[in-house]
Design an enzyme around this catalytic site. Structure first.
Site, PDB file in Angstrom:
ATOM      1  N   ARG A  45      72.243 -74.816  38.465  1.00 16.33           N
ATOM      2  CA  ARG A  45      71.093 -73.605  38.089  1.00 16.33           C
ATOM      3  C   ARG A  45      70.931 -72.780  39.304  1.00 16.33           C
ATOM      4  O   ARG A  45      70.151 -71.771  39.075  1.00 16.33           O
ATOM      5  CB  ARG A  45      69.899 -74.434  37.753  1.00 16.33           C
ATOM      6  CG  ARG A  45      69.752 -74.804  36.286  1.00 16.33           C
ATOM      7  CD  ARG A  45      68.723 -75.447  35.878  1.00 16.33           C
ATOM      8  NE  ARG A  45      68.543 -76.755  36.795  1.00 16.33           N
ATOM      9  CZ  ARG A  45      67.872 -77.707  36.856  1.00 16.33           C
ATOM     10  NH1 ARG A  45      66.852 -77.847  35.880  1.00 16.33           N
ATOM     11  NH2 ARG A  45      67.733 -78.669  37.453  1.00 16.33           N
ATOM     12  N   LYS A 148      77.219 -94.298  36.042  1.00 13.42           N
ATOM     13  CA  LYS A 148      76.145 -94.919  35.700  1.00 13.42           C
ATOM     14  C   LYS A 148      74.928 -94.477  35.875  1.00 13.42           C
ATOM     15  O   LYS A 148      74.758 -93.823  36.861  1.00 13.42           O
ATOM     16  CB  LYS A 148      76.299 -96.605  36.434  1.00 13.42           C
ATOM     17  CG  LYS A 148      75.609 -96.616  37.723  1.00 13.42           C
ATOM     18  CD  LYS A 148      75.649 -97.929  38.410  1.00 13.42           C
ATOM     19  CE  LYS A 148      74.395 -98.336  38.985  1.00 13.42           C
ATOM     20  NZ  LYS A 148      73.749 -97.411  40.007  1.00 13.42           N
ATOM     21  N   HIS A 178      81.271 -96.704  40.633  1.00  9.91           N
ATOM     22  CA  HIS A 178      82.058 -96.487  42.044  1.00  9.91           C
ATOM     23  C   HIS A 178      82.441 -97.455  42.863  1.00  9.91           C
ATOM     24  O   HIS A 178      83.454 -97.424  43.739  1.00  9.91           O
ATOM     25  CB  HIS A 178      81.203 -95.380  42.996  1.00  9.91           C
ATOM     26  CG  HIS A 178      80.002 -96.067  43.646  1.00  9.91           C
ATOM     27  ND1 HIS A 178      78.896 -96.414  43.119  1.00  9.91           N
ATOM     28  CD2 HIS A 178      80.105 -96.471  45.209  1.00  9.91           C
ATOM     29  CE1 HIS A 178      78.229 -97.006  44.196  1.00  9.91           C
ATOM     30  NE2 HIS A 178      79.057 -96.872  45.403  1.00  9.91           N
ATOM     31  N   LYS A 182      86.172 -99.047  45.670  1.00 10.01           N
ATOM     32  CA  LYS A 182      86.277 -99.429  47.270  1.00 10.01           C
ATOM     33  C   LYS A 182      87.467-100.412  47.334  1.00 10.01           C
ATOM     34  O   LYS A 182      87.763-101.034  46.370  1.00 10.01           O
ATOM     35  CB  LYS A 182      84.699-100.273  47.361  1.00 10.01           C
ATOM     36  CG  LYS A 182      83.628 -99.524  47.449  1.00 10.01           C
ATOM     37  CD  LYS A 182      82.668-100.227  47.758  1.00 10.01           C
ATOM     38  CE  LYS A 182      81.044 -99.618  47.519  1.00 10.01           C
ATOM     39  NZ  LYS A 182      80.933 -98.766  48.626  1.00 10.01           N
ATOM     40  N   GLU A 216      70.918-103.759  51.599  1.00  7.54           N
ATOM     41  CA  GLU A 216      70.813-102.500  52.242  1.00  7.54           C
ATOM     42  C   GLU A 216      69.581-102.482  53.199  1.00  7.54           C
ATOM     43  O   GLU A 216      68.514-102.980  53.039  1.00  7.54           O
ATOM     44  CB  GLU A 216      70.621-101.374  51.167  1.00  7.54           C
ATOM     45  CG  GLU A 216      71.744-101.243  50.274  1.00  7.54           C
ATOM     46  CD  GLU A 216      71.417-100.073  49.107  1.00  7.54           C
ATOM     47  OE1 GLU A 216      70.852 -99.180  49.247  1.00  7.54           O
ATOM     48  OE2 GLU A 216      72.124-100.262  48.283  1.00  7.54           O
ATOM     49  N   ASP A 235      69.932-101.292  38.798  1.00 10.41           N
ATOM     50  CA  ASP A 235      70.385-100.284  39.494  1.00 10.41           C
ATOM     51  C   ASP A 235      71.923-101.117  40.213  1.00 10.41           C
ATOM     52  O   ASP A 235      72.931-100.215  40.275  1.00 10.41           O
ATOM     53  CB  ASP A 235      69.616-100.058  40.568  1.00 10.41           C
ATOM     54  CG  ASP A 235      70.180 -99.041  41.526  1.00 10.41           C
ATOM     55  OD1 ASP A 235      70.839 -97.918  41.111  1.00 10.41           O
ATOM     56  OD2 ASP A 235      69.877 -98.889  42.860  1.00 10.41           O
ATOM     57  N   HIS A 240      77.325-102.910  39.344  1.00 10.96           N
ATOM     58  CA  HIS A 240      78.257-103.080  40.549  1.00 10.96           C
ATOM     59  C   HIS A 240      78.439-104.859  40.903  1.00 10.96           C
ATOM     60  O   HIS A 240      79.623-105.079  40.693  1.00 10.96           O
ATOM     61  CB  HIS A 240      77.815-102.510  41.690  1.00 10.96           C
ATOM     62  CG  HIS A 240      77.311-101.154  41.596  1.00 10.96           C
ATOM     63  ND1 HIS A 240      78.302-100.295  40.993  1.00 10.96           N
ATOM     64  CD2 HIS A 240      76.253-100.596  42.187  1.00 10.96           C
ATOM     65  CE1 HIS A 240      77.591 -98.992  41.184  1.00 10.96           C
ATOM     66  NE2 HIS A 240      76.668 -99.051  41.890  1.00 10.96           N
ATOM     67  N   LYS A 340      66.812-103.660  48.783  1.00 11.09           N
ATOM     68  CA  LYS A 340      66.583-102.577  49.455  1.00 11.09           C
ATOM     69  C   LYS A 340      65.996-103.117  50.792  1.00 11.09           C
ATOM     70  O   LYS A 340      64.994-104.067  50.666  1.00 11.09           O
ATOM     71  CB  LYS A 340      66.087-101.460  48.811  1.00 11.09           C
ATOM     72  CG  LYS A 340      66.950-100.885  47.775  1.00 11.09           C
ATOM     73  CD  LYS A 340      66.991 -99.534  47.636  1.00 11.09           C
ATOM     74  CE  LYS A 340      67.889 -99.097  46.624  1.00 11.09           C
ATOM     75  NZ  LYS A 340      69.302 -98.492  47.134  1.00 11.09           N
TER      76      LYS A 340
HETATM   77  C1  BG6 Z   1      74.377 -96.967  43.691  1.00 14.55           C
HETATM   78  C2  BG6 Z   1      72.797 -97.257  43.564  1.00 14.55           C
HETATM   79  O1  BG6 Z   1      74.994 -97.283  42.512  1.00 14.55           O
HETATM   80  O2  BG6 Z   1      74.994 -97.736  44.537  1.00 14.55           O
HETATM   81  C3  BG6 Z   1      72.166 -97.211  44.771  1.00 14.55           C
HETATM   82  O3  BG6 Z   1      72.392 -96.339  42.520  1.00 14.55           O
HETATM   83  C4  BG6 Z   1      72.896 -97.967  45.969  1.00 14.55           C
HETATM   84  O4  BG6 Z   1      70.880 -97.708  44.798  1.00 14.55           O
HETATM   85  C5  BG6 Z   1      74.555 -97.630  46.015  1.00 14.55           C
HETATM   86  O5  BG6 Z   1      72.226 -97.767  47.211  1.00 14.55           O
HETATM   87  C6  BG6 Z   1      75.312 -98.600  46.695  1.00 14.55           C
HETATM   88  O6  BG6 Z   1      76.402 -98.107  46.841  1.00 14.55           O
HETATM   89  P1  BG6 Z   1      77.086 -98.010  48.284  1.00 14.55           P
HETATM   90  O7  BG6 Z   1      78.464 -97.606  47.938  1.00 14.55           O
HETATM   91  O8  BG6 Z   1      76.320 -96.996  49.052  1.00 14.55           O
HETATM   92  O9  BG6 Z   1      77.178 -99.299  49.048  1.00 14.55           O
END
Ligand code: BG6
Length: 493
Positions: A45, A148, A178, A182, A216, A235, A240, A340
């Site tokens: 935008r 996602k 994603h 990995k 994390e 999330d 994942h 987290k």
């Molecule tokens: C994302 C989540 O899909 O994956 C995040 O929305 C998370 O909250 C992240 O931190 C973790 O992925 P990676 O590859 O950074 O470990």
């Protein structure tokens, strides 16, 4: 060499594009993975012209370029970039896009539309692309990439699917998780299916339980607006961690081809025992971080983070116990856990084997025998370890734990980011690392009863101090009293 293609990135000035997509595309350029004609069109935008866009991309890529930015590579990469300004709800954006792509000779007719935008906008963009005839596969393929979350729960996932499948065939859709990009996650398959050693042991007769952890040390950061409406279960676990679970537990597929692989993953998800509402608390645990210290620095609690509503009961920690009711896994508890602001950032799969059937060495000074573990480190340590008990050197009969280490990466081997693999697979049309709709749907079926119960319990949530391994109370999920969360890849002496 992959086919020439036009990558159209919606939301190109947003976070995903800056942090992941642009650096990954630059690294693909560096690796020589683009055909000469490949073009990248950024849509946003902001009122930028092409030069401003290139200078921004240079900043984003410089931050992430491995070994520093290579000027020559960047010039080549920049020559592929085009910037288009527009509003996603405005039909003229799509008409202009079509005109530019279809009438100009600069744009290959194989087109990947990447939705780096809010999920709520997927529908409107796909609809508009279709109305402008941009999804018709004439003169080249047309693929749409979505990220996602695929919906918010089972019902909204079904609604999203109904909406976009009006305009797209399933094989045009690339749903990204994603995590599957990995290298260490893919190594789960190689470890299991390229080595014969483990297969006879990979079942309920030998495995006691499995733990899958993603922790994390970072907090929610600037994502409160999204995160507070999602929480850790949606999330991380629905996507994942359930994907990791399928790779660890699936049957050998007929081939490594996408459909065969995804068929087996879906079978696992279908076999997960459903959690009745009355048993949610025996299977699931949630909590929220309070302030604490991480790496010597004081950090805020979740409720003090910017943008978090003051009475929020959104979980920043979630743990789930599942059972897979099939021939191979019946009775083996599988524990998934994520959080987290935990003590460390770490992802790993820990597989705990049963005790040997008899405790030998009872009359010696050997401690009770330890269980064997197989540990798959996903990040930051990319490794594969088998823990065994051995005799300590010396005259006495003492034992200790040692590890067989089959680390995935040697010090001189480059690390590639998940998005590099996935962005390349999209051009190559390899869908094995992308989710099929039924995987998404069955994953929602697993977590939906928990989410529904939690959404009704708005008065209380357990807490844990930032910088710790989460709340002690989550221990109650374990089936056996001797079970503990495994936090470390190092042998526990
Ligand atoms: C994302 C989540 O899909 O994956 C995040 O929305 C998370 O909250 C992240 O931190 C973790 O992925 P990676 O590859 O950074 O470990």
């Amino acid at each position: 060499m992959p086919q020439p293609c036009t990558y159209v990135i919606f939301g190109a000035t947003g976070n995903l594009s800056r942090m992941k997509l642009m650096p990954a595309l630059y690294h693909l350029e560096e690796a020589g993975k683009f055909s000469e004609q490949t073009t990248i069109m950024l849509l946003g935008r902001r009122a930028w012209d092409r030069e401003q866009c290139i200078s921004k991309v240079r900043e984003w890529v410089t931050d992430k370029a491995r070994g520093g930015l290579n000027q020559e590579t960047f010039e080549r990469f920049a020559s592929r970039l085009h910037y288009v300004r527009g509003d996603l709800n405005d039909a003229s954006l799509y008409a202009g896009l079509r005109q530019q792509i279809e009438e100009g000779n600069d744009f290959p007719k194989n087109i990947a539309f990447y939705m780096a935008i809010r999920p709520a906008e997927f529908g409107v963009v796909v609809e508009n692309l279709s109305l402008s005839h941009l999804l018709i596969e004439e003169g080249g393929w047309r693929r749409v990439v979505i990220e996602k979350p695929f919906g918010y729960d089972l019902e909204s996932a079904q609604a999203l699917q109904a909406r976009i499948s009006r305009y797209l065939k399933e094989d045009q859709l690339y749903r990204i998780d994603h995590y599957l990009g990995k290298g260490t996650v893919q190594n789960v398959l190689v470890f299991r299916f390229a080595n014969v050693m483990m297969e006879p042991l990979w079942n309920r007769n030998y495995i006691d339980h499995i733990q899958i952890t993603h922790s994390e040390s970072l907090g929610v950061g600037s994502r409160a607006a999204f995160y507070d409406g999602a929480g850790a279960m949606r999330d991380m676990i629905q996507s994942h961690l359930l994907q990791l679970l399928t790779l660890v537990t699936m049957e050998p597929p007929v081939s490594m081809e996408a459909e065969a692989l995804r068929d087996e993953k879906v079978k696992v998800l279908k076999s997960v025992r459903s959690i009745p509402h009355s048993a949610v608390h025996a299977h699931a645990f949630r909590a929220q971080y309070t302030d604490g210290t991480i790496g010597g620095e004081k950090v805020n609690g979740y409720l003090q983070e910017e943008g978090v509503p003051e009475a929020s009961v959104t979980e920043t920690y979630a743990a789930l116990k599942l059972y897979i009711d099939n021939w191979r896994w019946r009775g083996v508890p599988i524990y998934l856990r994520t959080g987290k602001r935990m003590a460390e950032s770490q992802s790993m799969v820990s597989i705990c084997f049963r005790h040997p059937p008899q405790q030998f060495f009872r009359d010696t000074r050997v401690e009770p025998m330890r269980q064997n573990w197989v540990l798959l480190g996903i990040q930051p340590c990319e490794c594969l370890r088998v823990e065994m008990t051995v005799k300590e050197p010396g005259l006495e009969m003492r034992t200790r734990q040692t590890i067989l280490d089959a680390s995935l990466r040697n010090a001189d081997e480059a690390h590639t980011e998940a998005y590099e693999e996935l962005l390349l697979d999209i051009i190559e049309g390899d869908r094995s690392l992308f989710l099929r709709y039924d995987e998404v749907e069955y994953a929602w079926r697993v977590v939906d009863p928990v989410l529904q119960t939690w959404s009704m319990e708005r008065d209380f949530i357990h807490t844990y101090q930032a910088g710790t391994w989460g709340p002690q109370e989550s221990q109650r999920l374990f089936e056996k009293e001797e079970h503990r969360w495994r936090h470390s890849l190092d042998p526990e002496q």
